[in-house]
Design an enzyme around this catalytic site. Sequence first.
Site, PDB file in Angstrom:
ATOM      1  N   ARG A  24       0.788  -1.158  -0.056  1.00 29.50           N
ATOM      2  CA  ARG A  24      -0.047  -0.166   0.031  1.00 29.50           C
ATOM      3  C   ARG A  24       0.862   1.119  -0.127  1.00 29.50           C
ATOM      4  O   ARG A  24       0.242   2.104  -0.689  1.00 29.50           O
ATOM      5  CB  ARG A  24      -1.124   0.051   1.127  1.00 29.50           C
ATOM      6  CG  ARG A  24      -2.240  -0.973   1.071  1.00 29.50           C
ATOM      7  CD  ARG A  24      -2.687  -1.358   2.360  1.00 29.50           C
ATOM      8  NE  ARG A  24      -3.889  -2.288   2.316  1.00 29.50           N
ATOM      9  CZ  ARG A  24      -3.806  -3.526   1.860  1.00 29.50           C
ATOM     10  NH1 ARG A  24      -2.775  -4.250   1.798  1.00 29.50           N
ATOM     11  NH2 ARG A  24      -5.074  -4.164   1.906  1.00 29.50           N
ATOM     12  N   GLY A  91      -1.618 -11.991  -4.778  1.00 27.08           N
ATOM     13  CA  GLY A  91      -2.820 -11.552  -4.603  1.00 27.08           C
ATOM     14  C   GLY A  91      -3.230 -10.271  -4.322  1.00 27.08           C
ATOM     15  O   GLY A  91      -3.962  -9.589  -4.999  1.00 27.08           O
ATOM     16  N   ARG A 119      -6.317 -18.222  -8.852  1.00 29.60           N
ATOM     17  CA  ARG A 119      -7.285 -17.539  -7.698  1.00 29.60           C
ATOM     18  C   ARG A 119      -8.300 -16.853  -8.196  1.00 29.60           C
ATOM     19  O   ARG A 119      -8.470 -16.218  -9.127  1.00 29.60           O
ATOM     20  CB  ARG A 119      -6.323 -16.842  -6.932  1.00 29.60           C
ATOM     21  CG  ARG A 119      -5.319 -17.773  -6.251  1.00 29.60           C
ATOM     22  CD  ARG A 119      -4.237 -17.050  -5.220  1.00 29.60           C
ATOM     23  NE  ARG A 119      -4.823 -16.603  -4.445  1.00 29.60           N
ATOM     24  CZ  ARG A 119      -4.214 -15.721  -3.489  1.00 29.60           C
ATOM     25  NH1 ARG A 119      -3.016 -15.486  -3.491  1.00 29.60           N
ATOM     26  NH2 ARG A 119      -4.710 -15.302  -2.245  1.00 29.60           N
ATOM     27  N   GLN A 166      -8.549  -7.104   0.686  1.00 30.06           N
ATOM     28  CA  GLN A 166      -8.186  -7.034  -0.739  1.00 30.06           C
ATOM     29  C   GLN A 166      -9.360  -6.686  -1.721  1.00 30.06           C
ATOM     30  O   GLN A 166      -9.112  -5.614  -2.284  1.00 30.06           O
ATOM     31  CB  GLN A 166      -7.536  -8.440  -1.432  1.00 30.06           C
ATOM     32  CG  GLN A 166      -6.302  -8.603  -1.039  1.00 30.06           C
ATOM     33  CD  GLN A 166      -5.596 -10.138  -1.437  1.00 30.06           C
ATOM     34  OE1 GLN A 166      -6.304 -10.777  -2.140  1.00 30.06           O
ATOM     35  NE2 GLN A 166      -4.322 -10.393  -0.913  1.00 30.06           N
ATOM     36  N   ASP A 312      -3.640 -15.488   7.728  1.00 27.97           N
ATOM     37  CA  ASP A 312      -2.562 -15.870   7.240  1.00 27.97           C
ATOM     38  C   ASP A 312      -1.617 -16.812   8.151  1.00 27.97           C
ATOM     39  O   ASP A 312      -0.629 -17.409   8.092  1.00 27.97           O
ATOM     40  CB  ASP A 312      -1.636 -14.756   6.649  1.00 27.97           C
ATOM     41  CG  ASP A 312      -2.459 -14.023   5.400  1.00 27.97           C
ATOM     42  OD1 ASP A 312      -3.191 -14.474   4.680  1.00 27.97           O
ATOM     43  OD2 ASP A 312      -2.080 -12.908   5.455  1.00 27.97           O
ATOM     44  N   LYS A 339      -6.124 -19.300  -0.933  1.00 29.62           N
ATOM     45  CA  LYS A 339      -4.924 -18.710  -0.638  1.00 29.62           C
ATOM     46  C   LYS A 339      -3.986 -19.121  -1.925  1.00 29.62           C
ATOM     47  O   LYS A 339      -4.226 -19.744  -2.810  1.00 29.62           O
ATOM     48  CB  LYS A 339      -4.407 -19.031   0.597  1.00 29.62           C
ATOM     49  CG  LYS A 339      -5.323 -18.152   1.745  1.00 29.62           C
ATOM     50  CD  LYS A 339      -5.324 -16.819   1.599  1.00 29.62           C
ATOM     51  CE  LYS A 339      -6.514 -15.921   2.391  1.00 29.62           C
ATOM     52  NZ  LYS A 339      -6.696 -14.504   2.234  1.00 29.62           N
ATOM     53  N   ARG A 343      -4.975 -24.101   1.589  1.00 26.76           N
ATOM     54  CA  ARG A 343      -4.278 -24.266   2.758  1.00 26.76           C
ATOM     55  C   ARG A 343      -4.875 -25.391   3.707  1.00 26.76           C
ATOM     56  O   ARG A 343      -4.071 -25.971   4.719  1.00 26.76           O
ATOM     57  CB  ARG A 343      -3.747 -23.165   3.629  1.00 26.76           C
ATOM     58  CG  ARG A 343      -2.965 -22.379   2.873  1.00 26.76           C
ATOM     59  CD  ARG A 343      -2.657 -20.887   3.349  1.00 26.76           C
ATOM     60  NE  ARG A 343      -1.509 -20.164   2.575  1.00 26.76           N
ATOM     61  CZ  ARG A 343      -1.338 -18.871   2.762  1.00 26.76           C
ATOM     62  NH1 ARG A 343      -1.991 -18.250   3.443  1.00 26.76           N
ATOM     63  NH2 ARG A 343      -0.214 -18.469   1.970  1.00 26.76           N
ATOM     64  N   ARG A 385       3.867 -19.812   3.165  1.00 25.07           N
ATOM     65  CA  ARG A 385       3.596 -19.769   4.716  1.00 25.07           C
ATOM     66  C   ARG A 385       3.494 -21.469   5.139  1.00 25.07           C
ATOM     67  O   ARG A 385       3.688 -21.808   6.195  1.00 25.07           O
ATOM     68  CB  ARG A 385       1.928 -19.170   4.746  1.00 25.07           C
ATOM     69  CG  ARG A 385       1.891 -17.759   4.359  1.00 25.07           C
ATOM     70  CD  ARG A 385       1.164 -16.811   5.446  1.00 25.07           C
ATOM     71  NE  ARG A 385       1.361 -15.566   4.681  1.00 25.07           N
ATOM     72  CZ  ARG A 385       2.140 -14.759   5.038  1.00 25.07           C
ATOM     73  NH1 ARG A 385       3.226 -14.979   5.944  1.00 25.07           N
ATOM     74  NH2 ARG A 385       2.244 -13.327   4.631  1.00 25.07           N
TER      75      ARG A 385
HETATM   76  C1  S3P Z   1      -4.220  -9.129   2.188  1.00 26.43           C
HETATM   77  C2  S3P Z   1      -5.429  -9.333   2.581  1.00 26.43           C
HETATM   78  C3  S3P Z   1      -5.579 -11.060   3.082  1.00 26.43           C
HETATM   79  C4  S3P Z   1      -4.538 -11.676   3.255  1.00 26.43           C
HETATM   80  C5  S3P Z   1      -3.360 -11.615   2.200  1.00 26.43           C
HETATM   81  C6  S3P Z   1      -3.089  -9.990   2.486  1.00 26.43           C
HETATM   82  C7  S3P Z   1      -3.897  -7.537   1.854  1.00 26.43           C
HETATM   83  O1  S3P Z   1      -6.289 -11.457   1.841  1.00 26.43           O
HETATM   84  O2  S3P Z   1      -4.657 -13.319   3.204  1.00 26.43           O
HETATM   85  O3  S3P Z   1      -2.195 -12.093   2.733  1.00 26.43           O
HETATM   86  O4  S3P Z   1      -2.992  -7.173   2.184  1.00 26.43           O
HETATM   87  O5  S3P Z   1      -4.917  -7.126   1.819  1.00 26.43           O
HETATM   88  P1  S3P Z   1      -7.769 -11.467   1.598  1.00 26.43           P
HETATM   89  O6  S3P Z   1      -8.140 -10.114   1.208  1.00 26.43           O
HETATM   90  O7  S3P Z   1      -8.071 -12.209   0.475  1.00 26.43           O
HETATM   91  O8  S3P Z   1      -8.443 -12.043   2.872  1.00 26.43           O
END
Ligand code: S3P
Length: 425
Positions: A24, A91, A119, A166, A312, A339, A343, A385
């Site tokens: 970010r 992701g 994904r 996300q 996570d 993920k 997992r 992980r």
């Molecule tokens: C993240 C949000 C999470 C997390 C990922 C990082 C982020 O995912 O599992 O490792 O930085 O916004 P989700 O938004 O799919 O829950």
Amino acid sequence: MNIQKSNGLHGEVNIPGDKSISHRSIMLGALAKGATKITNFLQGADCLATMDCFRRMGIEIENTPGEVLVRGKGLHGLTAPQDILNVGNSGTTIRLLCGLLAPQAFSSTLTGDASIQKRPMKRVMDPLTQMNANIQSQKGDNCAPLLIHGTFLKGIHYQSPVASAQVKSCVLFAGMYADGPTTVTEPVLSRNHSELMLTHFGAKLSCQETSVTIEPEPALMAQEVLVPGDISSAAYFIAAGLLVPHSQILIKNVGVNPTRSGMLKVCHAMGADIQYLNEQKDSGEPTADLLVSSSSLKGTVIEGEIIPTLIDELPMLAVMAAFAEGETIIRNAEELKVKESDRIAVMTENLSAMGADVTATSDGMIIRGGAALTGTRIHTYKDHRIAMSFAIAGLAADGVTVIEDADCVNISYPGFYEDLQRLSL
Ligand code: S3P
């Protein structure tokens, strides 16, 4: 990578910067006016992919040891990339970028590695389409590669079916370019780093329970960002300190934002000895040093609203549960299936191979702890992980644990094995 049983871990560890916050900081730094200085930026492959994407859209970024400088060009300063944007395994990069690319005055294509291409992207395509975005999956399977033709966006109120930071961040980022305010409501609050950092850069947000509203056209201004250590990386050392007898580890400068630190609550419920020291705030994010000492753990139930705050960390918690006395039940964690690997399946496969008593369920796992675990070959499916969780399992198990594709840890923690090795001396 071969991991042997340990007789005790001692010393201090400085955890690399938080992955979510590092992503970010590049994104908002690029959209702010002026030079944003980022300290303790995570030099992992995922965050470097974000950096690469923004360089391809005309943003100058200096990446020197200890400091990253992003020369932001303002909300409308990105330029058309010459090539496909490749997010690698990340992701967060792809989903947040969808929100930023949908309103641009150019078209773009986003793709990533084999895992990313499996994904689900429908979760961001749906709200963006409601905002009038033109975003398509090239193969028609709602996965990457994604083709985005920039267009004007409408402000909406999106009721997200998943608690996903996300998704929330994607919609909020798109909302900066919409024709009116944009609101996201989540079923359960997910990590709030976007909200904190948008506010830090000068955007107008209002947050109420699980809803957040952003006003359009914020005048983002360059900031200094001090990235706290990533609690998701600290999780491996927390677990190592607790599981390996005769250990005491001081984990420095860990981000303990309550929307991220559910693992610490679960550790407490399991009987862990963890002390919080030196509590502070960096760029709006709370931090602390954690002093972790070996503890006898007991099983617990992990479910409901706490799940997004430790999503996570569940692979590591599942390993801890296998060493704990009694049963641990993990529920409401179906997100684990989408993920970097599935997992639930991968944890169950590898824990069972080490001799643990684990049953996969549709939304989690039931782990009957206390069986002696023995080292074996761990199939990581190149999921960072999974690799790190089983490296820690290997320190507490009998015999030798072999981590396949061990270098996948570079996604979020380059130097992980070296840090572990130093604590074993
Ligand atoms: C993240 C949000 C999470 C997390 C990922 C990082 C982020 O995912 O599992 O490792 O930085 O916004 P989700 O938004 O799919 O829950």
